[in-house]
Enzyme design. Structure first.
Site: not given
Ligand code: NAD
Length: 495
Positions: A149, A281, A176
């Protein structure tokens, strides 16, 4: 209320599932949209479209691909304000920050415009007599992107331009929570003239992710999100035989040495810890104060925090907006409680800030005297909370970074060139900043962390992105030596 659908085979498509998810404006708490959540059948339709498109897209000339990518780049530039407005409306980040996200996204499209150079391959002439060997990089087929997100436009554009420029077709599953900006960048892609099916978008949740991870026609998956899901995506995708790169969460440290420029360090800490409400991140979440720099550093950060303007991202004066959801705002506030209970000094308390309306706002927090056993140190908070850990020596700071399970970014602030050079070697992280708090590489380098911040051996965008989205083919060819040829070509006979 806006109904947000899938984009499959070049058209807006309703879901076959009746599952939906609400989309909110975090600055007001109002629901502004209803998102269709894909069923397995919807994902299958998107993958089928991408597979059909791949049959011809992989053979489209490099010149044509580059022309389309240039056209796309221009459309994204023309629509930058609208993309930024959608980011602010659903993510909450302030407009200037949203504009910065779009600018960084455009860098990645511009890199992909140069695909002709990246895909040149290599050639060894006369490897043996009459034998030439050349290597080319071929696309993989249908590749998928699953994105978080916090950068709803930029992270998809870390992936799509390189993947498509290399001849692959793409299925994007955005977060989402804020799906409208990624949908717009996909619509612009169609408008640029890419054939239908080259880029599809399925809106969805775990159902869509799981189907992409097991689908036999998906050859590779790029994921960015939290560490537990990144790990799950990596394990599940590779179990199904796919190439997977999965970037995870972070806990980025900024080491401040006693000789640092305090104003620069404090300005950097404030913008890197509280920008985008700490939901980056690459945000700085730990300032490691070495020796007697701690007191002046904490004072300088505190003074700056008091001047920060927090408000709706659409207000020109706002420097920080709300958090993404009410639940996340409350979770972050809970960490401040836990830090205080564990003995950290609450220098500035974000829980005290008051805001009008029902937006998911939280003030900025500075916790001093944090120790590595506290949850505010061990967990990724992903909110506007900066922890200060005091250490006596440079080495203690380096050891702290090494023993942390994450390794996305690490920064040092110092005037000492020797110390900075030593730190770039010592820092146990994939991206290092020297007097730069958020060292996100430019589009012609590549982005990725170490340890629990990334799974898979290839980082994202830039040259590593080209590598991830292609596989090598090596051709060895032999033609009769002209000297020994049955046909007399007039070559000398003694070579
Ligand atoms: P998230 O892991 O909750 O979601 C990421 C994606 O995974 C979304 O599209 C979501 O729909 C999907 N998802 C969520 N739960 C799932 C499940 N149980 N099974 C399958 N798919 C699932 O992450 P977020 O809250 O959207 O984003 C924030 C996180 O992303 C933070 O931890 C941040 O550090 C990390 N992030 C990392 C980078 C990087 O480059 N390392 C960059 C941006 C964000």
């Amino acid at each position: 209320m806006q109904q947000i659908q899938h984009l499959i085979d070049g058209s807006s498509v309703a879901s076959t599932s009746d599952r939906t998810s609400p989309v909110f404006n975090p600055a007001t708490g109002e629901q502004t949209g209803e998102l269709a959540l894909a069923s397995v059948a919807d994902v299958d339709a998107a993958v089928a479209s991408a597979k059909a498109a791949f049959a011809t897209w992989q053979s489209v000339s490099v010149a044509r691909r580059a022309k389309l990518m240039f056209a796309y780049r221009n459309l994204v530039v023309e629509n930058a304000d609208e993309i930024a407005a959608r980011l602010t409306a659903e993510h909450g980040k302030v407009l200037s920050d949203a504009g910065g996200e779009v600018a960084r996204a455009i860098e990645n499209i511009e890199f992909a415009c140069g695909l002709a150079d990246q895909l040149k391959g290599s050639h060894s002439e006369q490897a043996s007599t009459g034998v030439d060997v050349y290597s080319v990089r071929r696309p993989l087929g249908v590749v998928a992107g699953i994105t978080p997100f916090n950068f709803p436009a930029m992270v998809p554009l870390w992936m799509i331009p390189n993947a498509v420029a290399c001849g692959n077709t793409f299925v994007l599953k955005p977060s989402e929570k804020d799906p409208s900006a990624p949908l717009l960048i996909a619509e612009l892609f169609q408008e640029a003239g890419f054939p239908p099916g080259v880029l599809n978008v399925v809106q969805g949740d775990k159902v869509a992710v799981d189907r992409l991870l097991e689908h036999p026609d998906v050859k590779a998956v790029s994921f960015v999100g939290s560490t537990p899901i990144a790990h799950y995506v990596y394990e599940t995708g590779t179990h199904h035989g796919k190439r997977v790169q999965a970037l995870g969460g972070a806990k980025n440290h900024m080491v401040v040495l006693p000789d640092a420029d305090i104003d620069l360090a404090a300005d950097s800490a404030v913008s890197a810890a509280y920008g985008s409400a700490g939901e980056r991140c690459m945000a700085i979440s730990v300032a490691v104060a070495v020796g007697d720099v701690a007191d002046p550093l904490v004072d300088a950060i505190k003074v700056r925090m008091e001047k920060l303007v927090i408000g709706p991202g659409t207000d020109q004066g706002s420097e920080m907006g709300p958090l993404i959801t009410e639940a996340h705002r409350d979770k972050v506030a809970g960490y401040i409680d836990a830090g205080a209970d564990a003995g950290a000094t609450v220098v500035v308390d974000g829980r005290d800030a008051e805001f009008d309306g029902d937006g998911y706002f939280l003030g900025v927090t500075l916790l001093d005297h944090v120790t590595p056993d506290m949850t505010v140190y061990t967990d990724e908070i992903f909110g506007p909370v900066l922890c200060v850990v005091r250490v006596d020596t440079y080495q203690e700071g380096v050891d702290l970074i090494s023993s942390n399970p994450w390794g996305n970014g690490a920064a040092i602030f110092t005037r000492d060139g020797g110390a900075a050079r030593q730190f770039q070697e010592d820092a146990d992280a994939g991206m290092v900043g020297i007097n730069v708090p958020i060292p996100v590489p430019v589009g012609y380098h590549s982005f990725g962390g170490w340890k629990d911040s990334a799974f898979g051996d290839t980082t994202m965008y830039g040259p590593e992105g080209i590598h991830f989205y292609t596989r090598p083919k090596v051709v060895t060819s032999r033609w009769p030596d002209p000297a020994g040829s049955a046909v007399n070509l007039g070559f000398p006979t003694n070579n």
